[in-house]
Design a protein around this motif. Structure first.
Motif, PDB file in Angstrom:
ATOM      1  N   GLY A  93       0.319 -18.464   7.889  1.00 26.07           N
ATOM      2  CA  GLY A  93       0.198 -17.786   9.172  1.00 26.07           C
ATOM      3  C   GLY A  93       0.770 -16.384   9.170  1.00 26.07           C
ATOM      4  N   GLN A  94       1.184 -15.884   8.009  1.00 27.71           N
ATOM      5  CA  GLN A  94       1.720 -14.533   7.925  1.00 27.71           C
ATOM      6  C   GLN A  94       0.648 -13.506   8.298  1.00 27.71           C
ATOM      7  OE1 GLN A  94       2.857 -13.254   3.985  1.00 27.71           O
ATOM      8  NE2 GLN A  94       4.118 -11.562   4.743  1.00 27.71           N
ATOM      9  N   PRO A  95       0.964 -12.529   9.138  1.00 25.65           N
ATOM     10  CA  PRO A  95      -0.013 -11.465   9.414  1.00 25.65           C
ATOM     11  C   PRO A  95      -0.370 -10.712   8.133  1.00 25.65           C
ATOM     12  CG  PRO A  95       1.762 -11.445  11.037  1.00 25.65           C
ATOM     13  CD  PRO A  95       2.188 -12.378   9.957  1.00 25.65           C
ATOM     14  N   LEU A  96      -1.638 -10.408   7.970  1.00 28.25           N
ATOM     15  CA  LEU A  96      -2.086  -9.718   6.768  1.00 28.25           C
ATOM     16  C   LEU A  96      -1.358  -8.390   6.590  1.00 28.25           C
ATOM     17  CD1 LEU A  96      -3.950  -9.420   4.331  1.00 28.25           C
ATOM     18  CD2 LEU A  96      -5.760  -8.636   5.894  1.00 28.25           C
ATOM     19  N   ALA A  97      -1.133  -7.673   7.675  1.00 27.66           N
ATOM     20  CA  ALA A  97      -0.490  -6.365   7.582  1.00 27.66           C
ATOM     21  C   ALA A  97       0.902  -6.456   6.964  1.00 27.66           C
ATOM     22  CB  ALA A  97      -0.409  -5.715   8.967  1.00 27.66           C
ATOM     23  N   GLU A  98       1.576  -7.590   7.156  1.00 29.70           N
ATOM     24  CA  GLU A  98       2.915  -7.746   6.592  1.00 29.70           C
ATOM     25  C   GLU A  98       2.895  -8.089   5.106  1.00 29.70           C
ATOM     26  OE1 GLU A  98       5.166 -10.583   8.778  1.00 29.70           O
ATOM     27  OE2 GLU A  98       4.999  -9.500  10.699  1.00 29.70           O
ATOM     28  N   ALA A  99       1.736  -8.497   4.596  1.00 34.56           N
ATOM     29  CA  ALA A  99       1.643  -8.912   3.195  1.00 34.56           C
ATOM     30  C   ALA A  99       1.313  -7.761   2.258  1.00 34.56           C
ATOM     31  CB  ALA A  99       0.596 -10.003   3.043  1.00 34.56           C
ATOM     32  N   TYR A 100       0.832  -6.635   2.798  1.00 31.70           N
ATOM     33  CA  TYR A 100       0.459  -5.513   1.940  1.00 31.70           C
ATOM     34  C   TYR A 100       1.668  -5.003   1.160  1.00 31.70           C
ATOM     35  CZ  TYR A 100      -4.038  -5.151   4.374  1.00 31.70           C
ATOM     36  OH  TYR A 100      -5.283  -5.399   4.887  1.00 31.70           O
TER      37      TYR A 100
ATOM     38  N   VAL B 136       3.920  -4.689  -2.654  1.00 32.11           N
ATOM     39  CA  VAL B 136       4.371  -5.493  -3.787  1.00 32.11           C
ATOM     40  C   VAL B 136       5.468  -6.450  -3.336  1.00 32.11           C
ATOM     41  CG1 VAL B 136       5.362  -5.418  -6.100  1.00 32.11           C
ATOM     42  CG2 VAL B 136       3.796  -3.619  -5.365  1.00 32.11           C
ATOM     43  N   GLY B 137       5.229  -7.744  -3.492  1.00 32.98           N
ATOM     44  CA  GLY B 137       6.246  -8.750  -3.211  1.00 32.98           C
ATOM     45  C   GLY B 137       6.500  -9.040  -1.751  1.00 32.98           C
ATOM     46  N   ASN B 138       5.568  -8.661  -0.873  1.00 38.32           N
ATOM     47  CA  ASN B 138       5.780  -8.888   0.559  1.00 38.32           C
ATOM     48  C   ASN B 138       5.123 -10.161   1.084  1.00 38.32           C
ATOM     49  OD1 ASN B 138       7.292  -6.516   0.898  1.00 38.32           O
ATOM     50  ND2 ASN B 138       5.428  -5.287   1.068  1.00 38.32           N
ATOM     51  N   ALA B 139       4.261 -10.781   0.291  1.00 40.24           N
ATOM     52  CA  ALA B 139       3.597 -12.007   0.731  1.00 40.24           C
ATOM     53  C   ALA B 139       4.587 -13.159   0.762  1.00 40.24           C
ATOM     54  CB  ALA B 139       2.439 -12.338  -0.191  1.00 40.24           C
TER      55      ALA B 139
ATOM     56  N   PRO C  15      -2.309 -11.205  -9.924  1.00 41.73           N
ATOM     57  CA  PRO C  15      -1.628 -11.495  -8.658  1.00 41.73           C
ATOM     58  C   PRO C  15      -1.924 -10.429  -7.603  1.00 41.73           C
ATOM     59  CG  PRO C  15      -0.114 -10.381 -10.126  1.00 41.73           C
ATOM     60  CD  PRO C  15      -1.430 -10.471 -10.860  1.00 41.73           C
ATOM     61  N   ILE C  16      -3.159  -9.949  -7.579  1.00 41.00           N
ATOM     62  CA  ILE C  16      -3.530  -8.797  -6.763  1.00 41.00           C
ATOM     63  C   ILE C  16      -4.778  -9.117  -5.965  1.00 41.00           C
ATOM     64  CG2 ILE C  16      -4.157  -6.335  -6.807  1.00 41.00           C
ATOM     65  CD1 ILE C  16      -2.951  -6.337  -9.728  1.00 41.00           C
ATOM     66  N   SER C  17      -4.809  -8.667  -4.720  1.00 49.60           N
ATOM     67  CA  SER C  17      -6.016  -8.740  -3.904  1.00 49.60           C
ATOM     68  C   SER C  17      -6.147  -7.416  -3.163  1.00 49.60           C
ATOM     69  CB  SER C  17      -5.929  -9.898  -2.905  1.00 49.60           C
ATOM     70  OG  SER C  17      -7.137 -10.043  -2.198  1.00 49.60           O
ATOM     71  N   ILE C  18      -7.335  -6.799  -3.270  1.00 47.07           N
ATOM     72  CA  ILE C  18      -7.572  -5.482  -2.682  1.00 47.07           C
ATOM     73  C   ILE C  18      -8.418  -5.628  -1.430  1.00 47.07           C
ATOM     74  CG2 ILE C  18      -8.509  -3.173  -3.070  1.00 47.07           C
ATOM     75  CD1 ILE C  18      -6.060  -3.813  -4.762  1.00 47.07           C
TER      76      ILE C  18
ATOM     77  N   MET D  58      -5.973  -1.107   0.397  1.00 48.11           N
ATOM     78  CA  MET D  58      -4.594  -1.518   0.233  1.00 48.11           C
ATOM     79  C   MET D  58      -4.564  -2.822  -0.544  1.00 48.11           C
ATOM     80  SD  MET D  58      -2.703  -0.445   3.773  1.00 48.11           S
ATOM     81  CE  MET D  58      -1.113  -0.715   3.009  1.00 48.11           C
ATOM     82  N   GLY D  59      -3.447  -3.074  -1.202  1.00 47.62           N
ATOM     83  CA  GLY D  59      -3.346  -4.252  -2.034  1.00 47.62           C
ATOM     84  C   GLY D  59      -2.224  -5.174  -1.605  1.00 47.62           C
ATOM     85  N   VAL D  60      -2.459  -6.464  -1.760  1.00 48.45           N
ATOM     86  CA  VAL D  60      -1.410  -7.470  -1.679  1.00 48.45           C
ATOM     87  C   VAL D  60      -1.097  -7.856  -3.115  1.00 48.45           C
ATOM     88  CG1 VAL D  60      -0.733  -9.742  -0.848  1.00 48.45           C
ATOM     89  CG2 VAL D  60      -2.255  -8.304   0.542  1.00 48.45           C
ATOM     90  N   VAL D  61       0.149  -7.691  -3.517  1.00 48.28           N
ATOM     91  CA  VAL D  61       0.548  -7.959  -4.899  1.00 48.28           C
ATOM     92  C   VAL D  61       1.695  -8.965  -4.869  1.00 48.28           C
ATOM     93  CG1 VAL D  61       1.318  -6.967  -7.084  1.00 48.28           C
ATOM     94  CG2 VAL D  61      -0.083  -5.592  -5.518  1.00 48.28           C
ATOM     95  N   SER D  62       1.427 -10.149  -5.403  1.00 48.55           N
ATOM     96  CA  SER D  62       2.437 -11.201  -5.393  1.00 48.55           C
ATOM     97  C   SER D  62       2.035 -12.294  -6.369  1.00 48.55           C
ATOM     98  CB  SER D  62       2.574 -11.800  -3.989  1.00 48.55           C
ATOM     99  OG  SER D  62       3.338 -12.989  -4.030  1.00 48.55           O
ATOM    100  N   PRO D  63       2.997 -12.878  -7.098  1.00 43.71           N
ATOM    101  CA  PRO D  63       2.671 -14.024  -7.956  1.00 43.71           C
ATOM    102  C   PRO D  63       2.055 -15.190  -7.198  1.00 43.71           C
ATOM    103  CG  PRO D  63       4.859 -13.176  -8.486  1.00 43.71           C
ATOM    104  CD  PRO D  63       4.406 -12.463  -7.235  1.00 43.71           C
ATOM    105  N   LEU D  64       2.251 -15.231  -5.876  1.00 43.94           N
ATOM    106  CA  LEU D  64       1.639 -16.286  -5.072  1.00 43.94           C
ATOM    107  C   LEU D  64       0.117 -16.274  -5.160  1.00 43.94           C
ATOM    108  CD1 LEU D  64       3.828 -15.948  -1.860  1.00 43.94           C
ATOM    109  CD2 LEU D  64       3.752 -17.951  -3.363  1.00 43.94           C
ATOM    110  N   LEU D  65      -0.461 -15.117  -5.484  1.00 46.28           N
ATOM    111  CA  LEU D  65      -1.916 -15.002  -5.533  1.00 46.28           C
ATOM    112  C   LEU D  65      -2.508 -15.493  -6.844  1.00 46.28           C
ATOM    113  CD1 LEU D  65      -2.580 -11.580  -3.765  1.00 46.28           C
ATOM    114  CD2 LEU D  65      -2.421 -13.869  -2.784  1.00 46.28           C
TER     115      LEU D  65
END
Length: 384
Positions: A113-120, A122-125, A147-150, A159-166
């Motif tokens: 349920g994390q807002p997408l804007a907060e996940a952008y 490195v390491g914010n997801a 571990p990247i999604s653009i 913008m990218g979400v960068v996290s090992p969770l991905l």
């Protein structure tokens, strides 16, 4: 003295011709019996998605389909997919890099349920995410091991979400899924994968490491031998297998030793003109290589014999420039456009591209040579 480094990758990989036919049995232990299948309209038209659905249903898996992924997916597409993933026990991404990127974020956002804007960034997801399996159908992005999604935000910015969770739980690579891919798509995605390996090898990121460099060399050797063959013979299974493996190895490399100016300059081209990402990379690649080689030729000189073993050079500087020209010649031999003007980009648009490119600081910090707005402008002029 070796510097400390970190290397992460997808924990499980399965590769083999025909594996997609076993997708139900392979994925149910991971994703459970209610999955969201994420793909795009182009894949729907091939009939392959129906085969995957049938395989899942035969294994007792209920399938919810999200088939509206578009190239350079906007935030709205990601949020729609995440909404559909709520109630699923797992997510399967099936298609090119955009479908895999959307699947990653759908699995993440549906669970947290994390807002997408907060996940952008490195390491914010935040986790956890839903179980996730990725099945690439092109040999290009390597998204199945990164571990990247653009995401495209607003009109054109990426913008990218960068996290090992991905990183997914499993990457399933079946080269039969890439048979018959059109020549232009094969070429563009193939050059894209080669760019991943080149930039990973030459990256000045502090986490550039021996594993990434070894993977990059192996990837470039494979794809240097197989790309033109795959373009010219779309049903050559050996060539398709080499390209899919090379793309995955390049993905592992740049997931840990990040890419740089080629991608930074490619993003505005795709964002403003909807040029496919691989082709955007191909258009600027030789010009960025020549720019970098003027002050940091060593990495490119080292790569020359692995990709172009027939080329000889008398010095490091000459080898680096021959490598840049070799990549330009390979792109042209594959039938890709060679100038920005061929894509309908006006000379007057170059300053805007340069201004946008230098905002990609996450990437530019990894480049072997600093790139400011004036330098970006000169590279775009050379690429025009």
């Amino acid at each position: 003295m070796m510097k400390p480094f970190t290397f992460n990758t997808t924990p499980s990989l399965r590769m083999g011709a025909g594996l997609a036919g076993e997708i139900g049995e392979i994925t149910r232990p991971i994703c459970g019996d209610r999955v969201l299948l994420v793909t795009d309209p182009g894949m729907m038209a091939t009939g392959l998605v129906q085969q995957v659905k049938d395989g899942l249903c035969a294994a007792g898996v209920a399938v919810t389909l999200f088939d509206q992924v578009q190239a350079d997916p906007p935030e709205s597409t990601v949020l729609q997919a995440a909404q559909k993933a709520r109630g699923a026990t797992g997510v399967i991404g099936f298609g090119g890099g955009s479908s895999l990127d959307v699947a990653k974020l759908a699995a993440l956002l549906a669970a947290t349920g994390q807002p997408l804007a907060e996940a952008y960034g490195v390491g914010n997801a935040r986790g956890p995410r839903l179980p996730l399996v990725l099945v690439p159908t092109t040999a290009g992005t390597g998204s199945e091991v990164t571990p990247i999604s653009i995401v495209t935000t607003g009109a054109s910015e990426k913008m990218g979400v960068v996290s090992p969770l991905l990183l997914p739980d499993l990457a399933l690579l079946d080269p039969e899924l890439t048979l018959g891919l059109p020549a232009h798509v094969t070429a563009a995605t193939g050059i894209d994968a080669m760019v991943h390996a080149i930039e990973a090898y030459a990256s000045v990121n502090p986490n550039n490491n021996p594993i990434s460099r070894a993977l990059a060399v192996e990837a470039l050797g494979l794809m240097g031998r197989m790309l033109l063959r795959a373009v010219q013979k779309p049903d050559d299974l050996e060539a398709r297998t080499g390209m899919l493996l090379g793309s995955m190895l390049a993905g592992q490399a740049f997931a840990n030793s990040p890419v740089a100016a080629v991608h930074a300059l490619a993003y505005p081209i795709g964002g403003h003109y909807k040029v496919p990402h691989g082709l955007s990379n191909a258009l600027v690649l030789p010009h960025v290589l020549r720019f970098n080689a003027q002050v940091a030729p060593e990495a490119y000189a080292q790569l020359l014999p692995h990709v172009f073993p027939d080329l000889r050079a008398m010095s490091v500087a000459e080898a680096a420039m021959k490598f840049a020209q070799g990549m330009a010649d390979l792109s042209q031999a594959c039938g890709l456009e060679q100038g920005l003007r061929e894509m309908g980009i006006a000379w007057e648009a170059l300053p805007k591209l340069a201004r946008d490119a230098i905002n990609q600081t996450r990437l530019l910090v990894n480049n072997p040579r600093p790139v400011d707005e004036a330098a970006a402008m000169k590279i775009y002029e050379a690429a025009w």
